[in-house]
Structures are given as C-alpha cells and as structure tokens.
Design an enzyme around this catalytic site. Structure first.
Site, PDB file in Angstrom:
ATOM      1  N   ARG A  23       0.823  -1.207   0.000  1.00 50.66           N
ATOM      2  CA  ARG A  23       0.000   0.000   0.000  1.00 50.66           C
ATOM      3  C   ARG A  23       0.860   1.262   0.000  1.00 50.66           C
ATOM      4  NH1 ARG A  23      -2.905  -3.163   3.765  1.00 50.66           N
ATOM      5  NH2 ARG A  23      -2.201  -1.923   5.549  1.00 50.66           N
ATOM      6  N   SER A  40      -1.453 -16.942   6.224  1.00 48.52           N
ATOM      7  CA  SER A  40      -1.986 -16.202   7.372  1.00 48.52           C
ATOM      8  C   SER A  40      -3.164 -16.966   7.967  1.00 48.52           C
ATOM      9  CB  SER A  40      -2.433 -14.801   6.942  1.00 48.52           C
ATOM     10  OG  SER A  40      -2.829 -14.035   8.058  1.00 48.52           O
ATOM     11  N   ASN A  43      -4.042 -17.700  14.840  1.00 52.60           N
ATOM     12  CA  ASN A  43      -3.473 -18.484  15.951  1.00 52.60           C
ATOM     13  C   ASN A  43      -4.399 -18.514  17.151  1.00 52.60           C
ATOM     14  OD1 ASN A  43      -1.238 -17.081  14.378  1.00 52.60           O
ATOM     15  ND2 ASN A  43      -0.065 -18.644  15.447  1.00 52.60           N
ATOM     16  N   CYS A  44      -4.933 -17.339  17.480  1.00 50.40           N
ATOM     17  CA  CYS A  44      -5.715 -17.216  18.710  1.00 50.40           C
ATOM     18  C   CYS A  44      -7.041 -17.963  18.641  1.00 50.40           C
ATOM     19  CB  CYS A  44      -5.971 -15.737  19.023  1.00 50.40           C
ATOM     20  SG  CYS A  44      -4.442 -14.783  19.229  1.00 50.40           S
ATOM     21  N   LEU A 280      10.311  -8.103  13.724  1.00 50.58           N
ATOM     22  CA  LEU A 280       9.092  -7.745  14.450  1.00 50.58           C
ATOM     23  C   LEU A 280       8.405  -8.991  14.991  1.00 50.58           C
ATOM     24  CD1 LEU A 280       6.069  -7.335  12.118  1.00 50.58           C
ATOM     25  CD2 LEU A 280       8.312  -7.831  11.128  1.00 50.58           C
ATOM     26  N   GLY A 281       7.424  -8.745  15.862  1.00 48.73           N
ATOM     27  CA  GLY A 281       6.602  -9.833  16.385  1.00 48.73           C
ATOM     28  C   GLY A 281       7.229 -10.543  17.566  1.00 48.73           C
ATOM     29  N   LYS A 433     -21.026   6.655  38.010  1.00 46.89           N
ATOM     30  CA  LYS A 433     -19.617   6.535  38.381  1.00 46.89           C
ATOM     31  C   LYS A 433     -19.158   5.158  37.898  1.00 46.89           C
ATOM     32  CE  LYS A 433     -20.193   9.354  42.560  1.00 46.89           C
ATOM     33  NZ  LYS A 433     -20.164   9.344  44.049  1.00 46.89           N
TER      34      LYS A 433
END
Length: 563
Positions: A23, A40, A43-44, A280-281, A433
């Site tokens: 991009r 890609s 994972n989670c 990174l990561g 509150k």
C-alpha cells in the site's frame, strides 16, 4: 529505483508487513517465505476450532496465498524455509523442499515468530504429546476430538493457551487436568486475581495441580505423567502449553545482536543491528513502557502494529515503535480476566515503589437487572499516582474497562485523571460513576490521605493485640458469614457506639466491598481514631481465602449492590 524486500514468515507479522508495504510502495518487489502451508491464519482461534465453537476450518484462514497474491501483487512462497542469511552479499538461502537456492534483497524482514517450549523431559518424544501453534497442530488435535479419543487430557502449563485448551477440551467431554509448575495460573495476573479464575475452572470440572513440574512421561498404552512430587496422572494424550521462545536461530547464526531474553535486539524503528534487516513480532525484544526495560511480549496486537511500522520505515517514512504494555484478556467459561501494564511481581523485580488498591463495582447500574460485580486491581505511583498496571476479573464489562485503563497507561495518565474520565453511561451499560472512575476515586483518596488502606495479606504481619478488626456490615450480612474475631458494629450505628472502640489500638475496618468501610473510616479518623480501610472488603477476603481443591462459602454473585 524499486526496492526488493524479502519477508521471512507469514501470519500477522510477515503478512501484515507485506500488505502494508504494498500500500505504501506500488513498485517494490515483495517476496514472502513461509515454511508452512498457510500464509496467514488465526493463531488465537485454534482452541475454539478444536471444540467446535468455531465450526468451519476455513474461518481460521485469514488470507490465502492466491487471494493475497492477486490483491497485493506479492510473490508468496509456501513450504519455503529460509535457512541462512548471507549479510555480506545481502542474500538468503532458501530450502523449498525441491531445491536449495539463494535470493538477494535490498531489505530483509524477520517475522519467524516464536516456537513452543519443549523441555528435555524424559519421554517427551513419545507419541500422544502435542503442542498447539499452527494449522498442522490443530488438525492433529481436531482429528483426536473427531475420533472421540480425548478421554483424559493433561495440559502442561497454566498460561493463556493452557487455560483456553482446558476449557475447549472440557466442552467436548474430556477429563482435563492442568499441571503448572508455578504457584499460580495465568502469569500476567497476580496470584490474588487468579483465585476466581481457578475456582471457575474447578467448578467446571477441570482439575488443577500447582507447584509441581513434570519429571517424566512413562507408560505403555496410555501416558503416565510423573510429577516432581512423586504423584502421577494418567492421560490419553498430553498438550504442552509451557510457553514460547523466540525463533532466533536465523538471526543468531547471522550474527545479529540478541537481547538478554533471547529476542532479537531492535531500535525504535524496529531495525536490527544490521541497517538492512528489520524484525518484528514474537521474535523481538521490545521496550516495556512502564519499566523502560526490554521484554518479550508475544501478542497479536503489538505484532500487527509493528508490521505497519516496519513497512512504513522501509517505504521511507520514519516511524517509531514506542513500546508495549502487554494488554491481554482471556475468556474462562463465563468469566473474563484481563490485565495491562505491570503486575506486582514485575514492579517488585524492577524495584519500582508502588501502591495498590482493589475496588469491587457492579458491571452496570445496580438497580438495572443483571448487574454483576467486577474486581478491579490497580497499581500506581505513590508520588503523583501514575498508573502502572491494572487487572480485572468479572463476568460482564471487563473488556471495556481494561481497554480504558490500557489507554490511560499508554498516555501516562494518573489515578487523578481516572477520576475525571467522562465515560458512557446508561443503566444497562454502566453507572454514573463507572468502575474505572471508582478505581480512580479510591486510589486518589489513598494518595490524598483521606483514607489509610490496609490489605488482607498485611494483617498477618501485625501483632494480634495491636488492632481491632471492625465489621460495619448489616446484621444479616454478618450472620451469613464473617471473619473470626471481628467486632461487629453496623455503619449506621457507628457514631453512637464510638465509645466501644479502643483509642490505643488501630481500627481496621471492612464492609462487603469497601464503600461503607470508607465512610466508617472518615468518621473514625475525624474522631481521632487510628483507622484503616481493608481494601476490597469481605468479598475480596472470600476470594483470597480460596484454596484449590477446597470449597469456600462464596456467594456466586458475590454482591449485586453496596448498600
């Protein structure tokens, strides 16, 4: 002149870098090497696919090779492992299975992630012992579930992956035992805040063994997990969820600088010790924004942000990564636990003075149906009240509050700022509150000297004859359960009964959650008594008294309203 950029690793870090770079630079030649078969994936989400909460496997595939190549004009090479970095010639060596070849680069990005820790325990190489890190792992475990071979499961490690796997395997009918070598589960939280999480696991039939590591794996047909204590647990299969370590082999062999924790050293721009190589990561060490120390923080959020920054810097924009604070959240059946910033353990380890406070507030207006208490713990500076860390446990509204507190830490706000936050209010969603405001009011009261606070774990250090424990709840509450030896004077009778209290001893006051005892403290302090408020009240006392494997008398809802 166009740049040639090689990226090692896909998933959040590598794939995110590639997409952002395209991009920013339509002319760059971008090649992504992924040793697995997927560019890609989520994972989670892996534990939730195993249980069937996520029904379709394709939902885990965030992006496919074909779709990403078509949209971003990127050369994606799956089943291709980068085995060496030749810094002198700016090349990498690649093993594609069919051939070994070299590829040149102008810039190289390392995003190999982290690998599951597999310690050298005798018998660990035997069949039936699994990790969960990628699509190959999840397919193996899903096959076991489909074949109904998940009778008895032992999970080694009580971190986030271990807890999530425990819940999801329980959902498919497995008999689950968690073995954790430490004194607590969920390391990012402090031990006190994990008590409700542990109780929820046990209430749902999951067994927990703490303070006991694995000595060996033995057995014939089944696996016998032999513990250091001499105890053993039978299992049909075992999941290793001990933790992860940075995949630093490439960087180490290439001579790139590594940090003390084994992660790749990077500067503020995520550049390594080589000006043509970024990283990174999960593989890098980052700055903890609270302690200003280097840390390993393996989370998807920071990795995605780092991907944008690496791409921007390669594209010619100078963008800094300002550090991380490790914000995390986990679902445990109907409970949610979350943390951000530093816990007590980390603050103590770094010698940082701090004050802590606990507040228990309804998730929304107490008069609106369905309000359920949430416990908020914050750590802050004794000088100025800068927020260092926060932890929240509850059933509803935990996520929105931890995000507010995470933002406060990121922006360097103080507990006095928490008092001022104007947060959305309507009875179904919050109170006038908000629990975040309440946490700020309580902490500010402590720092301003309007109340002296005492914590339940500090009582043992006091001489028994030096204080009086005063319970100011209503008669009915006291009769339903109280702390042995506590003097009971309801708050509304306190002014008329001050003569019953000794002036030569400290008066340590508690109610159910802390509000009425705060009012009692103000009365006592202004009448010349040496008074202190027990943070979190009787509800927190019940949580802290909980012992694994031992029932406690604890109202499931704790309290719906502070009267």
């Amino acid at each position: 002149m166009s740049k040639k950029v090689l990226i090692v690793g896909g998933v959040a870090g590598g794939a995110g870098t590639a997409a952002r770079l395209r991009r920013m630079d339509e002319t760059a030649e971008i090649i992504v090497f992924e040793r697995g078969g997927y560019i890609s994936f989520a994972n989670c989400g892996l534990p939730y696919y195993i249980s069937g909460v996520i029904r379709k496997r394709d939902r885990l595939l965030v992006q496919t090779k074909e779709a990403m190549e078509a949209r971003f004009n990127i050369d994606i090479r799956l089943h291709s492992e980068v085995t060496a970095i030749l810094r002198d010639t700016r090349e990498v060596e690649v093993n594609s299975g069919d051939q070994i070849y070299r590829e040149s680069y102008d810039y190289l990005v390392l995003a190999p992630g982290a690998a599951p820790i597999v310690p050298p325990i005798p018998g660990i190489e035997r069949a039936g012992i699994y990790t969960l890190r990628n699509m190959v792992d999840v397919d193996r475990l899903k096959a076991l579930v489909t074949q109904r071979r998940t009778g008895r499961v032992v999970i080694i490690g009580g971190g986030a992956i271990g807890i999530e796997m425990a819940e999801n395997l329980k959902l498919v009918g497995s008999d689950v035992t968690i073995v954790e070598a430490a004194a607590q589960i969920l390391g990012p939280l402090d031990e006190d805040m994990t008590k409700l999480v542990g109780k929820t696991l046990l209430d749902n039939g999951i067994k927990i063994i703490l303070n006991d590591g694995v000595k060996s794996f033995t057995g014939q047909e089944n696996i016998e997990v032999v513990l250091n204590s001499g105890k053993s647990v039978e299992a049909d299969f075992v999941i290793l969820a001990i933790g992860v370590k940075p995949e630093n082999k490439l960087a180490r062999e290439a001579g790139l600088a590594l940090g003390e924790r084994g992660g790749i050293k990077v500067d503020d721009y995520l550049c390594t010790s080589d000006p043509y190589i970024y990283a990174l990561g999960d593989v890098i060490e980052v700055r903890d924004i609270v302690t200003d120390q280097q840390a390993l923080i393996s989370l998807a959020g920071p990795a995605n942000k780092q991907a944008r920054i690496v791409a921007d810097n390669i594209a010619g924009r100078k963008v800094k990564f300002k550090g991380s604070q490790g914000t995390s959240i986990i679902k445990v059946f109907d409970l949610t636990a979350a943390s951000t910033g530093n816990n007590e353990k980390t603050l103590k380890l770094n010698g940082i003075p701090y004050v802590k406070s606990y507040t228990i507030s309804p998730s929304h207006a107490a008069y609106y149906p369905g309000a359920i208490p949430i416990i908020v713990k914050i750590m802050f500076s004794p000088e100025g009240g800068t927020l260092y860390g926060a932890q929240i446990v509850g059933k509803v509204g935990v996520d929105k509050r931890i995000d507010v507190l995470a933002t406060a830490i990121r922006m360097g706000l103080t507990v006095f700022d928490l008092e001022e936050l104007e947060l959305a209010y309507a009875p179904p969603y919050s109170s006038a509150k908000d629990p975040v405001n309440i946490a700020g009011f309580t902490a500010a009261n402590i720092l301003k000297g309007d109340v002296r606070v005492m914590h339940w774990d500090e009582l043992d250090s006091l001489a028994k004859d030096s204080y009086i424990l005063l319970d100011v709840r209503m008669d009915k509450e006291y009769q339903q359960g109280h702390v042995d030896g506590a003097l009971h004077i309801p708050l509304d009778s306190l002014r008329e009964r001050l003569n019953e209290l000794p002036r030569d001893k400290q008066i340590i006051v508690h109610c159910k959650t802390g509000l009425r005892s705060y009012i009692a403290n103000r009365i006592l302090m202004q009448n010349g008594f040496n008074a202190a408020n027990l943070s979190g009240g009787y509800d927190l006392y019940q949580v802290l008294q909980y012992q694994y494997g031992k029932a406690i008398n604890m109202n499931e809802q704790m309290t719906r309203q502070e009267k």
